[in-house]
Design a protein around this motif. Sequence first.
Motif, PDB file in Angstrom:
ATOM      1  N   LEU A 146       0.826  -1.207   0.000  1.00  0.00           N
ATOM      2  CA  LEU A 146       0.000   0.000   0.000  1.00  0.00           C
ATOM      3  C   LEU A 146       0.866   1.265   0.000  1.00  0.00           C
ATOM      4  O   LEU A 146       0.562   2.244  -0.688  1.00  0.00           O
ATOM      5  N   TYR A 147       1.961   1.230   0.751  1.00  0.00           N
ATOM      6  CA  TYR A 147       2.863   2.381   0.791  1.00  0.00           C
ATOM      7  C   TYR A 147       3.502   2.608  -0.576  1.00  0.00           C
ATOM      8  O   TYR A 147       3.600   3.748  -1.038  1.00  0.00           O
ATOM      9  N   LEU A 154       3.166   5.887  -3.010  1.00  0.00           N
ATOM     10  CA  LEU A 154       4.291   6.651  -3.562  1.00  0.00           C
ATOM     11  C   LEU A 154       4.217   6.766  -5.076  1.00  0.00           C
ATOM     12  O   LEU A 154       4.547   7.808  -5.652  1.00  0.00           O
ATOM     13  N   ASN A 155       3.788   5.683  -5.727  1.00  0.00           N
ATOM     14  CA  ASN A 155       3.679   5.699  -7.205  1.00  0.00           C
ATOM     15  C   ASN A 155       2.517   6.574  -7.662  1.00  0.00           C
ATOM     16  O   ASN A 155       2.550   7.108  -8.760  1.00  0.00           O
ATOM     17  N   HIS A 156       1.512   6.717  -6.840  1.00  0.00           N
ATOM     18  CA  HIS A 156       0.351   7.508  -7.227  1.00  0.00           C
ATOM     19  C   HIS A 156       0.678   8.988  -7.209  1.00  0.00           C
ATOM     20  O   HIS A 156       0.172   9.776  -7.998  1.00  0.00           O
ATOM     21  N   TYR A 157       1.542   9.439  -6.310  1.00  0.00           N
ATOM     22  CA  TYR A 157       1.884  10.847  -6.210  1.00  0.00           C
ATOM     23  C   TYR A 157       3.200  11.087  -6.765  1.00  0.00           C
ATOM     24  O   TYR A 157       4.093  11.167  -7.103  1.00  0.00           O
TER      25      TYR A 157
END
Length: 158
Positions: free
Chosen positions: A150-151, A155-158
């Motif tokens: 999930l972390y 990080l990949n989403h932002y």
Amino acid sequence: MDKLTKEARIELALSDLRKQSIPSYTSTAERFLLNRTTLTRRFKGSQQSFQVAREETHQCLTLAQEEALISFINRLTERSLPPTSQIVKNVAEELCNKPIGKNWVSYFTERYKDRLHGCYLRTIDSKRARAEYVPLIQKFYDQVSLYILLYLLYLNHY
């Protein structure tokens, strides 16, 4: 006097006889509601209590051997090598030259728990037993893996 056990009455009578300059077995036995012959034999040391006689005939180790075993356990513990129950059983069998019962070690450790320092000889507490339960450990690592995933997604989403 009736409420005291027979052994307690004998002990009181023996202490009373020791105080007398000339022991009077008959009057002391009558006063403590005991058999004169038993009291006389116990006072002279030719007879011992039932419990002591039973312990001597049913005990695997003599008192001196038990003391040696206690000091052996404590020496190992002081060296940070506390013995397991199996080690104690093996040493006891070596001392008495015969096999001992399956529960002898637990009875021995219970009898001398105030003098023994060995931590392996005590039962494992429930928290420690639960902490070493493999499904719980697996569940912990599964949850940690999920949070890491999930972390990384965060990080990949932002």
